[in-house]
Design a protein around this motif. Sequence first.
Motif, mmCIF file in Angstrom:
data_model
loop_
_atom_site.group_PDB
_atom_site.id
_atom_site.type_symbol
_atom_site.label_atom_id
_atom_site.label_comp_id
_atom_site.label_asym_id
_atom_site.label_seq_id
_atom_site.Cartn_x
_atom_site.Cartn_y
_atom_site.Cartn_z
ATOM 1 N N ARG A 1 0.822 -1.213 0.000
ATOM 2 C CA ARG A 1 0.000 0.000 0.000
ATOM 3 C C ARG A 1 0.851 1.257 0.000
ATOM 4 N NH1 ARG A 1 -4.501 0.044 4.502
ATOM 5 N NH2 ARG A 1 -5.033 -1.792 3.245
ATOM 6 N N ASP A 2 1.994 1.247 0.706
ATOM 7 C CA ASP A 2 2.834 2.441 0.821
ATOM 8 C C ASP A 2 3.497 2.818 -0.496
ATOM 9 O OD1 ASP A 2 2.224 2.689 3.507
ATOM 10 O OD2 ASP A 2 3.946 1.494 4.152
ATOM 11 N N SER A 3 3.740 1.834 -1.365
ATOM 12 C CA SER A 3 4.436 2.121 -2.619
ATOM 13 C C SER A 3 3.542 1.946 -3.845
ATOM 14 C CB SER A 3 5.661 1.213 -2.756
ATOM 15 O OG SER A 3 5.258 -0.141 -2.841
ATOM 16 N N ASN A 4 2.270 1.635 -3.622
ATOM 17 C CA ASN A 4 1.326 1.439 -4.725
ATOM 18 C C ASN A 4 1.724 0.278 -5.627
ATOM 19 O OD1 ASN A 4 -0.350 3.634 -3.990
ATOM 20 N ND2 ASN A 4 1.063 5.052 -4.998
ATOM 21 N N MET A 5 2.469 -0.699 -5.100
ATOM 22 C CA MET A 5 2.812 -1.873 -5.887
ATOM 23 C C MET A 5 1.572 -2.728 -6.053
ATOM 24 S SD MET A 5 5.250 -3.187 -7.566
ATOM 25 C CE MET A 5 5.594 -4.716 -8.432
ATOM 26 N N ASP A 6 1.305 -3.139 -7.283
ATOM 27 C CA ASP A 6 0.108 -3.934 -7.534
ATOM 28 C C ASP A 6 0.388 -4.920 -8.665
ATOM 29 O OD1 ASP A 6 0.010 -2.445 -9.918
ATOM 30 O OD2 ASP A 6 -1.443 -1.025 -9.090
ATOM 31 N N ASP A 7 -0.605 -5.699 -9.023
ATOM 32 C CA ASP A 7 -0.430 -6.727 -10.050
ATOM 33 C C ASP A 7 -0.122 -6.128 -11.417
ATOM 34 O OD1 ASP A 7 -0.846 -8.715 -8.203
ATOM 35 O OD2 ASP A 7 -2.972 -8.986 -8.685
ATOM 36 N N THR A 8 -0.668 -4.950 -11.707
ATOM 37 C CA THR A 8 -0.402 -4.315 -13.000
ATOM 38 C C THR A 8 1.070 -3.948 -13.133
ATOM 39 O OG1 THR A 8 -2.650 -3.430 -13.114
ATOM 40 C CG2 THR A 8 -0.979 -2.368 -14.484
ATOM 41 N N LYS A 9 1.632 -3.364 -12.096
ATOM 42 C CA LYS A 9 3.053 -3.009 -12.123
ATOM 43 C C LYS A 9 3.922 -4.262 -12.155
ATOM 44 C CE LYS A 9 2.853 1.524 -9.862
ATOM 45 N NZ LYS A 9 3.363 2.348 -8.745
ATOM 46 N N ALA A 10 3.529 -5.282 -11.406
ATOM 47 C CA ALA A 10 4.297 -6.521 -11.393
ATOM 48 C C ALA A 10 4.337 -7.149 -12.781
ATOM 49 C CB ALA A 10 3.697 -7.497 -10.385
ATOM 50 N N ALA A 11 3.196 -7.192 -13.452
ATOM 51 C CA ALA A 11 3.137 -7.757 -14.799
ATOM 52 C C ALA A 11 3.951 -6.916 -15.785
ATOM 53 C CB ALA A 11 1.685 -7.858 -15.258
ATOM 54 N N PHE A 12 3.919 -5.602 -15.632
ATOM 55 C CA PHE A 12 4.684 -4.709 -16.494
ATOM 56 C C PHE A 12 6.183 -4.983 -16.362
ATOM 57 C CE2 PHE A 12 6.955 -0.575 -16.817
ATOM 58 C CZ PHE A 12 6.775 -0.351 -18.167
ATOM 59 N N LEU A 13 6.651 -5.155 -15.140
ATOM 60 C CA LEU A 13 8.063 -5.448 -14.922
ATOM 61 C C LEU A 13 8.450 -6.796 -15.521
ATOM 62 C CD1 LEU A 13 9.055 -4.429 -11.264
ATOM 63 C CD2 LEU A 13 9.713 -3.347 -13.405
ATOM 64 N N GLN A 14 7.663 -7.810 -15.199
ATOM 65 C CA GLN A 14 8.020 -9.174 -15.544
ATOM 66 C C GLN A 14 7.824 -9.489 -17.028
ATOM 67 O OE1 GLN A 14 6.598 -11.968 -12.716
ATOM 68 N NE2 GLN A 14 7.177 -13.771 -13.881
ATOM 69 N N ASP A 15 6.792 -8.925 -17.630
ATOM 70 C CA ASP A 15 6.446 -9.297 -19.006
ATOM 71 C C ASP A 15 6.884 -8.282 -20.048
ATOM 72 O OD1 ASP A 15 5.189 -11.508 -17.857
ATOM 73 O OD2 ASP A 15 3.246 -10.479 -17.746
ATOM 74 N N THR A 16 7.145 -7.050 -19.639
ATOM 75 C CA THR A 16 7.429 -6.002 -20.616
ATOM 76 C C THR A 16 8.775 -5.320 -20.398
ATOM 77 O OG1 THR A 16 5.055 -5.576 -20.863
ATOM 78 C CG2 THR A 16 6.552 -3.877 -21.647
ATOM 79 N N LEU A 17 8.955 -4.643 -19.259
ATOM 80 C CA LEU A 17 10.116 -3.771 -19.088
ATOM 81 C C LEU A 17 11.439 -4.537 -19.020
ATOM 82 C CD1 LEU A 17 11.196 -0.921 -18.706
ATOM 83 C CD2 LEU A 17 10.887 -1.217 -16.236
ATOM 84 N N ILE A 18 11.549 -5.471 -18.105
ATOM 85 C CA ILE A 18 12.825 -6.183 -17.950
ATOM 86 C C ILE A 18 13.159 -7.005 -19.193
ATOM 87 C CG2 ILE A 18 14.088 -7.882 -16.590
ATOM 88 C CD1 ILE A 18 13.722 -5.144 -15.233
ATOM 89 N N PRO A 19 12.201 -7.746 -19.797
ATOM 90 C CA PRO A 19 12.536 -8.442 -21.048
ATOM 91 C C PRO A 19 12.994 -7.498 -22.158
ATOM 92 C CG PRO A 19 10.535 -9.372 -20.111
ATOM 93 C CD PRO A 19 10.851 -8.149 -19.302
ATOM 94 N N ALA A 20 12.388 -6.313 -22.261
ATOM 95 C CA ALA A 20 12.796 -5.360 -23.298
ATOM 96 C C ALA A 20 14.214 -4.861 -23.052
ATOM 97 C CB ALA A 20 11.819 -4.182 -23.334
ATOM 98 N N ALA B 1 16.193 1.030 -16.852
ATOM 99 C CA ALA B 1 16.417 -0.403 -16.689
ATOM 100 C C ALA B 1 17.710 -0.843 -17.370
ATOM 101 C CB ALA B 1 15.226 -1.187 -17.239
ATOM 102 N N VAL B 2 17.975 -0.365 -18.579
ATOM 103 C CA VAL B 2 19.199 -0.722 -19.289
ATOM 104 C C VAL B 2 20.423 -0.221 -18.517
ATOM 105 C CG1 VAL B 2 20.558 -0.281 -21.375
ATOM 106 C CG2 VAL B 2 18.130 -0.877 -21.557
ATOM 107 N N HIS B 3 20.361 1.021 -18.084
ATOM 108 C CA HIS B 3 21.473 1.611 -17.328
ATOM 109 C C HIS B 3 21.806 0.774 -16.093
ATOM 110 C CE1 HIS B 3 23.716 5.085 -15.474
ATOM 111 N NE2 HIS B 3 23.360 4.426 -14.379
#
Length: 306
Positions: free
Chosen positions: A75-94, A241-243
């Motif tokens: 709750r303090d950082s607004n981490m949720d399933d949407t952000k988790a999926a974005f990291l795992q499926d989109t940002l880090i793989p890219a 992420a690349v940096h």
Amino acid sequence: MLLLTLLLTALSCTTLGHEHHCIHDQIIQRESYITHKTNGKQSYATDAAHRRLGTAVWSPIRISTEFLKLSVPDRDSNMDDTKAAFLQDTLIPAAIRRLQRVLSVRAVTGPLYAHRRCTSSYRGFSPYRCASYASPTCDSGDSFGTITLPDAYLGEDTQYNSQMQTVTLPTGGGVPNTDVHLFVTASQTSGCGSSGGGGTLAYAYSCQRDQHGRPVFGRINVCPLGIETTPQKFDRQLATAVHELLHALGFSSDSWPLFLNEDGTPRTSRSSGEPEQPDDAHVISFSCLGTTHSTFEASSTTTSYF
């Protein structure tokens, strides 16, 4: 070395333009276990006392990832399933695909192994003879907690008793089909910035190296308050992420003493058993977007191998 310096400088300018504050140097200075010491042996297609890098077979780097606790709502950082999926499926793989297009290495043959941390050793032996080990970890002392590398990843280690008799510690299966394995976390630690831009959006580091000083295990932490999933913000997220992934791969000030010549010999003195760190005479400054930064000066304009 010039190529690597220019690459890091360009990435620094890009991410600074997007208001990312990199804290990598503070992390490696603060944590004594994140050092340039090697941790254990990996197997390569051809391996001798010195790597013949000029004639080695190079392949695009294989980077495997392990996502930890991304689905835990915060709750303090607004981490949720949407952000988790974005990291795992989109940002880090890219980000990994981007790096694989420009970085090649001598591929690990067989599984990639982690190695236990030697906590005490007998003096007067070279190489050292370890008397006791502890489980390897991949922490930076932040509030995420201890990341202990699983026993299944461990390679063979040799332990000595006081009579110099040896015990071979067991080997797990290792991590298959990879050259470096990265732990990915998303925790709003004290090193992270605040919402709305500015501060630190992510940080990364290596936590184990092979017998040649090449990073083989590392971690990147992405700060949840800095995660923005809209298409308009994707380039900013990708640049950061690349940096940071480059830091985990060894593009770091504590790696410069570990670089090798083309024939596999060290570029820095090993007279004390450890690589010599650059002194202030080799530090140069550069200006990027109105801010002055420092880096180490390359000793030649040839490509260095790592």
